[in-house]
Design an enzyme around this catalytic site. Sequence first.
Site, mmCIF file in Angstrom:
data_model
loop_
_atom_site.group_PDB
_atom_site.id
_atom_site.type_symbol
_atom_site.label_atom_id
_atom_site.label_comp_id
_atom_site.label_asym_id
_atom_site.label_seq_id
_atom_site.Cartn_x
_atom_site.Cartn_y
_atom_site.Cartn_z
ATOM 1 N N SER A 1 47.215 29.622 3.927
ATOM 2 C CA SER A 1 48.483 30.234 4.326
ATOM 3 C C SER A 1 49.095 29.424 5.463
ATOM 4 O O SER A 1 48.551 28.408 5.886
ATOM 5 C CB SER A 1 48.235 31.670 4.793
ATOM 6 O OG SER A 1 47.403 31.654 5.939
ATOM 7 N N GLU B 1 54.811 20.740 5.593
ATOM 8 C CA GLU B 1 53.945 20.816 6.761
ATOM 9 C C GLU B 1 53.564 19.434 7.290
ATOM 10 O O GLU B 1 53.494 18.455 6.542
ATOM 11 C CB GLU B 1 52.646 21.561 6.422
ATOM 12 C CG GLU B 1 52.838 23.046 6.211
ATOM 13 C CD GLU B 1 51.533 23.788 5.952
ATOM 14 O OE1 GLU B 1 51.549 25.025 6.079
ATOM 15 O OE2 GLU B 1 50.506 23.137 5.629
ATOM 16 N N HIS C 1 50.687 22.959 -10.313
ATOM 17 C CA HIS C 1 49.803 24.121 -10.496
ATOM 18 C C HIS C 1 50.449 25.256 -11.300
ATOM 19 O O HIS C 1 49.882 26.341 -11.376
ATOM 20 C CB HIS C 1 49.214 24.619 -9.171
ATOM 21 C CG HIS C 1 50.192 24.959 -8.093
ATOM 22 N ND1 HIS C 1 50.003 24.599 -6.775
ATOM 23 C CD2 HIS C 1 51.349 25.660 -8.115
ATOM 24 C CE1 HIS C 1 51.007 25.050 -6.037
ATOM 25 N NE2 HIS C 1 51.830 25.707 -6.826
ATOM 26 N N ASN C 2 51.613 24.999 -11.903
ATOM 27 C CA ASN C 2 52.212 25.897 -12.892
ATOM 28 C C ASN C 2 52.692 25.024 -14.036
ATOM 29 O O ASN C 2 53.835 24.565 -14.020
ATOM 30 C CB ASN C 2 53.432 26.655 -12.319
ATOM 31 C CG ASN C 2 53.062 27.815 -11.420
ATOM 32 O OD1 ASN C 2 51.901 28.046 -11.138
ATOM 33 N ND2 ASN C 2 54.063 28.538 -10.966
ATOM 34 N N ASN D 1 57.096 31.020 -1.137
ATOM 35 C CA ASN D 1 55.935 30.429 -0.464
ATOM 36 C C ASN D 1 55.994 28.903 -0.411
ATOM 37 O O ASN D 1 55.008 28.252 -0.083
ATOM 38 C CB ASN D 1 54.631 30.876 -1.153
ATOM 39 C CG ASN D 1 54.574 30.454 -2.615
ATOM 40 O OD1 ASN D 1 55.531 29.887 -3.153
ATOM 41 N ND2 ASN D 1 53.460 30.742 -3.265
ATOM 42 N N PHE E 1 56.794 25.252 1.120
ATOM 43 C CA PHE E 1 56.733 24.819 2.520
ATOM 44 C C PHE E 1 56.645 23.306 2.633
ATOM 45 O O PHE E 1 56.300 22.606 1.676
ATOM 46 C CB PHE E 1 55.536 25.451 3.234
ATOM 47 C CG PHE E 1 54.184 25.069 2.658
ATOM 48 C CD1 PHE E 1 53.603 23.841 2.953
ATOM 49 C CD2 PHE E 1 53.481 25.947 1.833
ATOM 50 C CE1 PHE E 1 52.359 23.484 2.431
ATOM 51 C CE2 PHE E 1 52.253 25.596 1.301
ATOM 52 C CZ PHE E 1 51.682 24.362 1.604
ATOM 53 N N PRO F 1 46.004 24.677 -0.757
ATOM 54 C CA PRO F 1 46.478 25.151 0.548
ATOM 55 C C PRO F 1 46.052 26.580 0.837
ATOM 56 O O PRO F 1 45.826 27.383 -0.075
ATOM 57 C CB PRO F 1 48.001 25.064 0.397
ATOM 58 C CG PRO F 1 48.225 25.358 -1.058
ATOM 59 C CD PRO F 1 47.058 24.742 -1.784
ATOM 60 N N HIS G 1 44.667 27.055 -6.997
ATOM 61 C CA HIS G 1 45.846 26.360 -6.454
ATOM 62 C C HIS G 1 46.114 26.720 -5.005
ATOM 63 O O HIS G 1 47.047 26.199 -4.394
ATOM 64 C CB HIS G 1 47.074 26.669 -7.295
ATOM 65 C CG HIS G 1 47.781 27.966 -6.973
ATOM 66 N ND1 HIS G 1 47.117 29.166 -6.849
ATOM 67 C CD2 HIS G 1 49.097 28.237 -6.754
ATOM 68 C CE1 HIS G 1 47.998 30.119 -6.578
ATOM 69 N NE2 HIS G 1 49.199 29.586 -6.503
#
Length: 397
Positions: A304, A166, A270-271, A162, A164, A302, A326
């Site tokens: 999708s 953008e 976020h991890n 996932n 990305f 975010p 997250h």
Amino acid sequence: MSYVEMPGAKVPIRMWTDPATVEGSALQQLQNVATLPWIKGLAVMPDVHYGKGATVGSVIAMKGAVCPAAVGVDIGCGMSAVKTSLTANDLPGDLSRLRSRVEQVIPVGRGMHDDPVDPGRFHGLATAGWEDFWGRFDGVAEAVKFRQERATKQMGTLGSGNHFVEVCIDTQGSVWLMLHSGSRNIGKELAEHHIGVAQRLPHNQGLVDRDLAVFVADTPQMTAYRNDLFWAQEYAKYNRSIMMALLKDVIRKEFKKAKPTFEPEISCHHNYVAEERYDGMDLLVTRKGAIRAGSGDYGIIPGSMGTGSYIVKGLGNAKSFNSASHGAGRRMSRNAAKRRFSTKDLEEQTRGVECRKDSGVVDEIPGAYKPIEQVIDQQRDLVEVVAKLKQVVCVKG
């Protein structure tokens, strides 16, 4: 909404979502976490869903212990975003060239740079600590030493799944750059090594789930893990910084006439694990699929690849251990999404976005995720919205 409290074995489970909407496997994971002897608090974000090791969208606060599988294998995974001086009117009608340029400079999937990227060649990129960072690689686990060359060449790469890159437009017409990635293969190798070590330790043999094996304070194993954990979190942050610098270079070259400028970068893990203090106790707070949302902290949530994202500011809610979601969070697994949706569905749900629309990314289709607006609405006591963005270009790993 405010949180709903469910009973747990050692601590209550505070949930910023309706428990009835959470799949049973995720609820069982949360109950399992609540049995750990070292746990002092458990908060659950509205994007919660089942995950490997521990639930995605969970914030686990422990005293003198940390669970490596709860951090996950993509240590330090997170987001970066930058607002530019460009507006929607500066963008061409056909964005395929821009996507192609991004894909040329930022390797995706298992790709890497031919040679390590020199951060010194980027205008404005802080390089303080860079040499010291790589010097500390000698101190990480022996099991990954042979990966150093790959780690240097993967710095500044996207990865798969996932992740990305953008180009987005906010509701005021301003253009933003955004990306999502973590510590690449080196973080995964370190995580898997330490998860294996933890699972063999005697104090973890009676746990309800072997994936919840922990390291405890004042042990050599905890010291070794913390060293590698914080190094990998730093790697992830550098990785995003390099990618953002590469992305800015593309924007400068593609929009020379507009002479784009860039506001300060917003970046958030976020991890990860952080040392924080609550109720007079020094705790190790693990956020797996959650961002820090202390008072005034900027964050990125975010959706999708076809919906949009939010820039937020934390409200400092101690009940959630100063945390927020997250992202939108998956509502179905990757395999379920591949069974449910087709490339035609993907084309329809990503209409207006310049992105891949082939079978290789059907598992990332917007329909596989929870509605981002609903997720934001469920955490109004955790964050305030600063900007709403809609992507026009999306490069997927």
